[in-house]
Design a protein around this motif. Structure first.
Motif, short mmCIF file in Angstrom:
data_model
loop_
_atom_site.label_atom_id
_atom_site.label_comp_id
_atom_site.label_asym_id
_atom_site.label_seq_id
_atom_site.Cartn_x
_atom_site.Cartn_y
_atom_site.Cartn_z
N ASN A 86 -10.46 0.77 -1.00
CA ASN A 86 -10.06 -0.61 -0.72
C ASN A 86 -9.01 -1.04 -1.75
O ASN A 86 -9.33 -1.26 -2.92
CB ASN A 86 -11.28 -1.52 -0.78
N GLU A 141 -6.74 -3.80 1.72
CA GLU A 141 -6.15 -2.79 2.60
C GLU A 141 -6.85 -1.45 2.37
O GLU A 141 -7.02 -1.02 1.22
CB GLU A 141 -4.66 -2.63 2.32
N PRO A 165 0.80 -1.24 0.00
CA PRO A 165 0.00 0.00 0.00
C PRO A 165 0.83 1.28 0.00
O PRO A 165 0.54 2.20 -0.78
CB PRO A 165 -0.83 -0.13 1.28
N ILE A 169 -6.94 2.51 2.37
CA ILE A 169 -5.98 3.62 2.27
C ILE A 169 -6.78 4.92 2.32
O ILE A 169 -7.73 5.10 1.54
CB ILE A 169 -5.17 3.54 0.96
#
Length: 247
Positions: free
Chosen positions: A233, A237, A104, A239
Motif C-alpha cells: 500500500n 495505491e 506510484p 503496487i
C-alpha cells in the motif's frame, strides 16, 4: 642528688636568670615550629569541595557514562545507552498523505535505480528507547530485526537483518529524522515491505556520545509499507511486488 636537695638548690638561683632562660626556650620553640601555610588551608578546603562535587555529580549522572553493552548479534543494546529510557512507541514522524509524494510509477522507477535493500518480512526483537538531552531535545531510537520472507531487490540471501531507525525531537516535534520516513507502524511480529540503506561509517551524536550507526544495525529503515506478500500500500495505491522485481 636527692630530690629535696635539688628543690632547695633552686631557691638560690637568680629569678632574673630563670626568667630569661624560660623566655629563650619559648623563642626557640616558636622558631622551630613550622607554621601552617594559608595555601595548605585553602587546598584542604578545595579538596573537601571536590569530594562533595564528585559525590553529587556521581548521583546526578549515574549511568550516563557507562560503556554500551553488546548483544549476541554483535550490535549495541540500546537500553544500555547513557540515559536511555525504554518506551513502548515512538511519536508519529510519518509524512502522511498531505506531504509531497511521488506518483506510484515514478516511485517504483526511483526504487529500481537505487541500491537500497527491499524485502518483505516481519519485525522481531523490537526495542525503543528515549534519550533526553539538554533543553527540550530528545532522541527516540529503535532497533529490531527483520525476518526475511521474500527478497524483492538487492538481497544477498540473508534471512535475518539488523535494523535501526532514529529521530530527534524538540518539544515533542520531530526536528531531524534519520530512520523511517513513510507511514509506518513498528510493532513486534508486524509484517511489511521495508526499504533500507546499508550503514557505513556514519555516526549519530546522542546525549554527548558519538555512536557508530553500523554498531546499532546493519541497515537503516527508510520506508515501511503495509504488504500482504503480493502488493504493498503506497499511500492508498496498491503496487504489485512483481513491478519492483522487474529489471
Amino acid at each position: 642528688m636527692k630530690k629535696k636537695e635539688w628543690n632547695e638548690g633552686l631557691n638560690y638561683l637568680d629569678p632574673d636568670l630563670v626568667e630569661k632562660y624560660v623566655e629563650q626556650k619559648d623563642r626557640l620553640r616558636q622558631k622551630n615550629k613550622k607554621p601552617k601555610s594559608i595555601w595548605l588551608r585553602f587546598g584542604a578546603i578545595a579538596a573537601c569541595f571536590a569530594v562533595a562535587f564528585i559525590a553529587v555529580a556521581g548521583i546526578a549522572f549515574h549511568g550516563y557514562f557507562n560503556k554500551p553493552v553488546y548483544l549476541e548479534n554483535g550490535k549495541i543494546d540500546i537500553s544500555s545507552l547513557s540515559g536511555a529510557q525504554i518506551v513502548q512507541s515512538v511519536p508519529d514522524v510519518s509524512q502522511g498523505t498531505d506531504g509531497d509524494i511521488y506518483p506510484p510509477d515514478e516511485f517504483v522507477s526511483i526504487l529500481k535505480e537505487r541500491t537500497d535493500l527491499i524485502v518483505y518480512g516481519t519485525i522481531q526483537n523490537l526495542k525503543t528507547v528515549k534519550v533526553d538531552e539538554l533543553g527540550a531535545y530528545s532522541w527516540y531510537v529503535s532497533t529490531f530485526e527483520i525476518h526475511v520472507i521474500d527478497e524483492i531487490r538487492n538481497g544477498d540471501g540473508t534471512q535475518t537483518i539488523t535494523v535501526v531507525s532514529a529521530a530527534r525531537y524538540y518539544n515533542d516535534m520531530p526536528e531531524y529524522i534519520c530512520g523511517l520516513s513513510s507511514n509506518f507502524d513498528l510493532a513486534e511480529s508486524k509484517a511489511g515491505l521495508f526499504v533500507m540503506r546499508e550503514n557505513t561509517e556514519e555516526t549519530w551524536r546522542i546525549a554527548g556520545a558519538d555512536l557508530i550507526v553500523a554498531e546499532l544495525g546493519d541497515y537503516r529503515a527508510s520506508s515501511q509499507f503495509e504488504c500482504n506478500g503480493e502488493s504493498f500500500n503506497y499511500f492508498g495505491e496498491l503496487i504489485d511486488l512483481d513491478e519492483l522485481k522487474k529489471e
